[in-house]
Design a protein around this motif. Structure first.
Motif, PDB file in Angstrom:
ATOM      1  N   PHE A   1       0.833  -1.247  -0.134  1.00 32.01           N
ATOM      2  CA  PHE A   1       0.055  -0.245  -0.054  1.00 32.01           C
ATOM      3  C   PHE A   1       0.746   1.152  -0.024  1.00 32.01           C
ATOM      4  CE2 PHE A   1      -2.530   3.134   2.684  1.00 32.01           C
ATOM      5  CZ  PHE A   1      -3.406   3.540   1.628  1.00 32.01           C
ATOM      6  N   ASP A   2       0.578   2.097  -0.859  1.00 29.40           N
ATOM      7  CA  ASP A   2       1.387   3.221  -1.004  1.00 29.40           C
ATOM      8  C   ASP A   2       0.657   4.538  -0.658  1.00 29.40           C
ATOM      9  OD1 ASP A   2      -0.026   3.458  -3.312  1.00 29.40           O
ATOM     10  OD2 ASP A   2       1.577   3.749  -4.618  1.00 29.40           O
ATOM     11  N   GLY A   3      -0.564   4.558  -0.005  1.00 27.57           N
ATOM     12  CA  GLY A   3      -1.236   5.487   0.078  1.00 27.57           C
ATOM     13  C   GLY A   3      -2.298   5.992  -0.651  1.00 27.57           C
ATOM     14  N   PHE A   4      -2.457   5.542  -2.057  1.00 27.95           N
ATOM     15  CA  PHE A   4      -3.350   5.642  -3.082  1.00 27.95           C
ATOM     16  C   PHE A   4      -4.144   4.361  -3.198  1.00 27.95           C
ATOM     17  CE2 PHE A   4      -0.129   8.588  -3.824  1.00 27.95           C
ATOM     18  CZ  PHE A   4      -0.447   9.827  -4.330  1.00 27.95           C
ATOM     19  N   VAL A   5      -5.556   4.640  -3.432  1.00 27.10           N
ATOM     20  CA  VAL A   5      -6.433   3.842  -3.800  1.00 27.10           C
ATOM     21  C   VAL A   5      -7.328   3.958  -5.039  1.00 27.10           C
ATOM     22  CG1 VAL A   5      -6.914   3.181  -1.271  1.00 27.10           C
ATOM     23  CG2 VAL A   5      -8.379   5.062  -2.345  1.00 27.10           C
ATOM     24  N   GLY A   6      -8.097   2.875  -5.351  1.00 22.98           N
ATOM     25  CA  GLY A   6      -8.700   3.032  -6.825  1.00 22.98           C
ATOM     26  C   GLY A   6      -7.752   2.524  -7.979  1.00 22.98           C
ATOM     27  N   SER A   7      -8.601   2.416  -9.089  1.00 26.36           N
ATOM     28  CA  SER A   7      -7.977   1.780 -10.257  1.00 26.36           C
ATOM     29  C   SER A   7      -7.671   2.749 -11.479  1.00 26.36           C
ATOM     30  CB  SER A   7      -8.486   0.425 -10.675  1.00 26.36           C
ATOM     31  OG  SER A   7      -9.998   0.586 -10.944  1.00 26.36           O
ATOM     32  N   ARG A   8      -9.024   3.523 -11.593  1.00 27.19           N
ATOM     33  CA  ARG A   8      -8.911   4.304 -12.867  1.00 27.19           C
ATOM     34  C   ARG A   8      -7.994   5.536 -12.796  1.00 27.19           C
ATOM     35  NH1 ARG A   8     -11.556   8.867 -14.930  1.00 27.19           N
ATOM     36  NH2 ARG A   8     -12.549   8.959 -13.076  1.00 27.19           N
ATOM     37  N   ARG A   9      -7.867   6.212 -11.608  1.00 27.50           N
ATOM     38  CA  ARG A   9      -7.267   7.452 -11.389  1.00 27.50           C
ATOM     39  C   ARG A   9      -7.035   7.570  -9.912  1.00 27.50           C
ATOM     40  NH1 ARG A   9      -8.636  13.582 -12.645  1.00 27.50           N
ATOM     41  NH2 ARG A   9     -10.268  13.339 -11.269  1.00 27.50           N
ATOM     42  N   SER A  10      -6.004   6.641  -9.229  1.00 26.80           N
ATOM     43  CA  SER A  10      -5.960   6.334  -7.985  1.00 26.80           C
ATOM     44  C   SER A  10      -5.680   7.697  -7.267  1.00 26.80           C
ATOM     45  CB  SER A  10      -4.700   5.574  -7.726  1.00 26.80           C
ATOM     46  OG  SER A  10      -4.906   4.278  -8.480  1.00 26.80           O
ATOM     47  N   PHE A  11      -6.434   7.731  -6.183  1.00 21.10           N
ATOM     48  CA  PHE A  11      -6.238   9.186  -5.133  1.00 21.10           C
ATOM     49  C   PHE A  11      -5.733   8.635  -3.937  1.00 21.10           C
ATOM     50  CE2 PHE A  11     -10.250   7.107  -4.414  1.00 21.10           C
ATOM     51  CZ  PHE A  11     -10.594   7.187  -3.284  1.00 21.10           C
ATOM     52  N   PHE A  12      -5.167   9.864  -3.135  1.00 24.20           N
ATOM     53  CA  PHE A  12      -4.485   9.727  -2.026  1.00 24.20           C
ATOM     54  C   PHE A  12      -5.564   9.715  -0.981  1.00 24.20           C
ATOM     55  CE2 PHE A  12      -1.822  11.037   1.574  1.00 24.20           C
ATOM     56  CZ  PHE A  12      -0.878  10.330   1.351  1.00 24.20           C
ATOM     57  N   ASP A  13      -5.537   8.445  -0.176  1.00 23.93           N
ATOM     58  CA  ASP A  13      -6.380   8.358   0.937  1.00 23.93           C
ATOM     59  C   ASP A  13      -5.943   8.662   2.395  1.00 23.93           C
ATOM     60  OD1 ASP A  13      -8.367   7.309   2.849  1.00 23.93           O
ATOM     61  OD2 ASP A  13      -8.702   5.464   1.762  1.00 23.93           O
ATOM     62  N   LEU A  14      -6.075   9.894   2.715  1.00 23.07           N
ATOM     63  CA  LEU A  14      -5.489  10.152   4.043  1.00 23.07           C
ATOM     64  C   LEU A  14      -5.784   9.467   5.130  1.00 23.07           C
ATOM     65  CD1 LEU A  14      -3.492  12.428   5.454  1.00 23.07           C
ATOM     66  CD2 LEU A  14      -5.288  13.913   5.450  1.00 23.07           C
ATOM     67  N   ARG A  15      -7.188   9.088   5.265  1.00 27.30           N
ATOM     68  CA  ARG A  15      -7.451   8.281   6.278  1.00 27.30           C
ATOM     69  C   ARG A  15      -7.052   6.899   6.284  1.00 27.30           C
ATOM     70  NH1 ARG A  15     -13.473   5.600   7.504  1.00 27.30           N
ATOM     71  NH2 ARG A  15     -13.015   4.948   9.586  1.00 27.30           N
ATOM     72  N   ALA A  16      -6.794   6.183   5.362  1.00 25.98           N
ATOM     73  CA  ALA A  16      -6.082   5.060   5.481  1.00 25.98           C
ATOM     74  C   ALA A  16      -4.752   4.957   5.924  1.00 25.98           C
ATOM     75  CB  ALA A  16      -6.372   4.289   3.917  1.00 25.98           C
ATOM     76  N   VAL A  17      -4.230   6.195   5.346  1.00 27.53           N
ATOM     77  CA  VAL A  17      -2.623   6.219   5.826  1.00 27.53           C
ATOM     78  C   VAL A  17      -2.581   6.700   7.473  1.00 27.53           C
ATOM     79  CG1 VAL A  17      -0.587   7.796   5.664  1.00 27.53           C
ATOM     80  CG2 VAL A  17      -1.798   7.124   3.495  1.00 27.53           C
ATOM     81  N   GLY A  18      -3.325   7.408   7.772  1.00 31.19           N
ATOM     82  CA  GLY A  18      -3.258   7.941   9.013  1.00 31.19           C
ATOM     83  C   GLY A  18      -4.056   6.796  10.178  1.00 31.19           C
ATOM     84  N   ASP A  19      -4.892   6.319   9.661  1.00 27.83           N
ATOM     85  CA  ASP A  19      -5.660   5.285  10.794  1.00 27.83           C
ATOM     86  C   ASP A  19      -5.059   3.665  10.372  1.00 27.83           C
ATOM     87  OD1 ASP A  19      -6.787   7.431  11.809  1.00 27.83           O
ATOM     88  OD2 ASP A  19      -8.686   6.913  10.573  1.00 27.83           O
ATOM     89  N   ASN A  20      -3.912   3.547   9.671  1.00 29.15           N
ATOM     90  CA  ASN A  20      -3.459   2.208   9.346  1.00 29.15           C
ATOM     91  C   ASN A  20      -4.566   1.185   9.286  1.00 29.15           C
ATOM     92  OD1 ASN A  20      -1.286   0.569   9.089  1.00 29.15           O
ATOM     93  ND2 ASN A  20      -1.146   0.038  11.461  1.00 29.15           N
ATOM     94  N   LEU A  21      -5.435   1.374   8.366  1.00 33.88           N
ATOM     95  CA  LEU A  21      -6.559   0.512   7.903  1.00 33.88           C
ATOM     96  C   LEU A  21      -6.221  -0.507   6.867  1.00 33.88           C
ATOM     97  CD1 LEU A  21      -9.195   3.161   7.803  1.00 33.88           C
ATOM     98  CD2 LEU A  21      -8.576   1.731   9.635  1.00 33.88           C
ATOM     99  N   ILE A  22      -5.028  -0.706   6.682  1.00 38.32           N
ATOM    100  CA  ILE A  22      -4.511  -1.856   5.612  1.00 38.32           C
ATOM    101  C   ILE A  22      -4.242  -3.148   6.284  1.00 38.32           C
ATOM    102  CG2 ILE A  22      -2.941  -2.091   3.606  1.00 38.32           C
ATOM    103  CD1 ILE A  22      -4.928   0.154   3.509  1.00 38.32           C
ATOM    104  N   PRO A  23      -4.494  -4.395   5.688  1.00 31.61           N
ATOM    105  CA  PRO A  23      -4.262  -5.691   6.250  1.00 31.61           C
ATOM    106  C   PRO A  23      -2.506  -5.800   6.501  1.00 31.61           C
ATOM    107  CG  PRO A  23      -5.300  -5.808   4.166  1.00 31.61           C
ATOM    108  CD  PRO A  23      -5.099  -4.613   4.198  1.00 31.61           C
ATOM    109  N   VAL A  24      -2.106  -6.490   7.404  1.00 34.31           N
ATOM    110  CA  VAL A  24      -0.885  -6.677   7.882  1.00 34.31           C
ATOM    111  C   VAL A  24       0.133  -7.341   6.944  1.00 34.31           C
ATOM    112  CG1 VAL A  24       0.670  -7.674   9.656  1.00 34.31           C
ATOM    113  CG2 VAL A  24      -1.356  -6.615  10.415  1.00 34.31           C
ATOM    114  N   HIS A  25      -0.539  -8.225   6.160  1.00 35.44           N
ATOM    115  CA  HIS A  25       0.298  -8.673   5.366  1.00 35.44           C
ATOM    116  C   HIS A  25       0.903  -8.010   4.227  1.00 35.44           C
ATOM    117  CE1 HIS A  25      -3.270  -9.571   3.256  1.00 35.44           C
ATOM    118  NE2 HIS A  25      -2.703  -9.993   2.200  1.00 35.44           N
ATOM    119  N   TRP A  26      -0.011  -6.779   3.941  1.00 30.05           N
ATOM    120  CA  TRP A  26       0.446  -5.661   2.932  1.00 30.05           C
ATOM    121  C   TRP A  26       1.700  -4.804   3.474  1.00 30.05           C
ATOM    122  CZ3 TRP A  26      -3.526  -3.133  -0.616  1.00 30.05           C
ATOM    123  CH2 TRP A  26      -4.246  -4.245  -1.147  1.00 30.05           C
ATOM    124  N   SER A  27       2.685  -4.973   2.780  1.00 25.39           N
ATOM    125  CA  SER A  27       3.755  -3.928   3.063  1.00 25.39           C
ATOM    126  C   SER A  27       3.624  -2.678   2.846  1.00 25.39           C
ATOM    127  CB  SER A  27       5.053  -4.234   2.372  1.00 25.39           C
ATOM    128  OG  SER A  27       5.412  -5.634   2.670  1.00 25.39           O
TER     129      SER A  27
END
Length: 407
Positions: free
Chosen positions: A176-202
């Motif tokens: 995970f690099d902070g961006f989400v979406g497939s067409r025009r990926s945007f920066f997801d500040l909440r996912a970055v700040g709250d660490n909402l990504i699975p542990v097995h994702w670097s």
């Protein structure tokens, strides 16, 4: 002050630290890492260092009259015209005050055009692929996927190339690099700040932007997006300058700097720096202030080459003086060069001692003994400051049975 450090003892500590699956382990990769990638004769380096990248850009823009004006004004201001980061910083400082009139003989339109030209040349030079799947980047990724971790690996980088992304994807390692979406990926500040990504994702945090980040007007607002492909004529988000905090660009930069700060402040965190020369004052402050706030953290700077280098007058000078001064005053910032190290604020040369650890063959292979032909004196060297050697060390930690043994 201790005048030596036992290399085997400290390599053993490093191996133990990297073998943990419950502690926060991170890597900070900077401009020196691409230089470690082996290339066919005449094609090295894959990506040049800052000085040679600047030479390349100067050559590409030598016939640009506006760039010539900028270079002249840069020299008048006492700035370094051999560093493209300084060139961009100076250009953007002029651009910030160019509204409504010319600045140093350049209009706002001139400056915007120059910024676009420079970033376009950077993208052209950095839009490259790793040669094969046996590079230092791939070895790092193999180590990342070698065990199930309870805490995600975090990779911070000031590089804007896509080499780390290529290696992760070649080995099908989710990240995970902070961006989400497939067409025009945007920066997801909440996912970055709250660490909402699975542990097995670097985590991959590109602090200075990327050649596939760009800025677009969206509903009368400038927003940052990431593309799966390089857009040649886009407004690229490459910001190696003090204007990283400028309003329309600040969200990714400040959020990712905060990730670095938060990582170091985690209990017993361990961050390894590769290819970083400590020339970014803001990053240095972030690292040191976080270390001061968290005595249980450890940052290890693996520096390329020896502690000193030859000066223009024929003597010797320190190769990384900024790093040394910081490490001399901060107990949990250690600096390793090939021949010397600052460990626990103590400077000493590498020197083996006779003890039960000295016959560990897996560690001894990373201790080089060199003899002086004139004096017959010998010295021990640790060359983990070479990113290729360091990733070989990581590969050795994996061990047989956990990854491919024939690579």
């Amino acid at each position: 002050m201790a005048n030596y450090h036992n290399p085997v003892q400290h390599l053993k500590y490093l191996r133990q630290s990297l073998s943990q699956n419950t502690e926060a382990i991170g890597f900070f990769m900077s401009a020196g890492c691409p230089l470690s990638v082996s290339m066919p004769e005449g094609e090295w380096p894959l990506i040049p260092d800052v000085e040679n990248l600047t030479i390349y850009i100067n050559e590409q823009l030598k016939d640009n009259e506006k760039y010539a004006v900028l270079s002249t004004e840069l020299s008048k201001a006492g700035k370094n015209n051999k560093n493209i980061e300084d060139v961009l910083s100076f250009l953007r400082s002029l651009l910030s005050v160019s509204k409504g009139g010319d600045v140093r003989g350049l209009s706002e339109k001139d400056l915007e055009g120059l910024e676009s030209c420079i970033c376009k040349e950077i993208v052209e030079k950095l839009d490259v692929n790793l040669p094969g799947q046996e590079t230092p980047y791939h070895r790092l990724c193999k180590w990342v996927r070698s065990i199930d971790r309870k805490v995600a690996i975090e990779i911070f980088t000031t590089n804007y190339d896509l080499l780390m992304e290529q290696a992760l994807e070649d080995l099908e390692i989710p990240y995970f690099d902070g961006f989400v979406g497939s067409r025009r990926s945007f920066f997801d500040l909440r996912a970055v700040g709250d660490n909402l990504i699975p542990v097995h994702w670097s985590r991959l945090w590109k602090i200075h932007g990327s050649i596939n980040w760009y800025q677009e007007e969206d509903k009368h607002q400038k927003k940052v997006f990431r593309s799966s492909e390089i857009k040649k004529d886009a407004s690229h988000l490459i910001y190696p300058s003090h204007l990283k905090y400028e309003e329309s660009r600040k969200m990714p930069y400040l959020a990712l700097i905060d990730q670095l700060n938060q990582f170091i402040r985690r209990k017993s965190s361990f961050l390894i720096l590769s290819g970083y020369s400590f020339n970014d004052g803001h990053l240095n402050d972030t690292i040191v202030n976080a270390l001061k706030a968290n005595p249980t953290a450890m940052v290890l700077g693996l520096m390329y080459d020896r502690y000193e280098k030859k000066s223009e007058t024929g003597g010797t000078i320190e190769r990384y003086p900024k790093a040394y001064r910081l490490a001399e005053n901060q107990h949990n910032l250690n600096i390793w060069t090939f021949d010397k190290a600052i460990i626990g604020t103590n400077l000493g040369r590498w020197q083996r001692t006779q003890n039960s650890d000295s016959d560990d063959p897996d560690l001894l292979r990373f201790v080089d003994m060199q003899k002086d032909e004139k004096t017959d004196a010998s010295e021990d060297l640790i060359k983990l400051g070479d990113f290729s050697v360091f990733t070989n060390f990581l590969k050795k930690i994996i061990g047989p049975g956990k990854e491919e043994t024939n690579v």
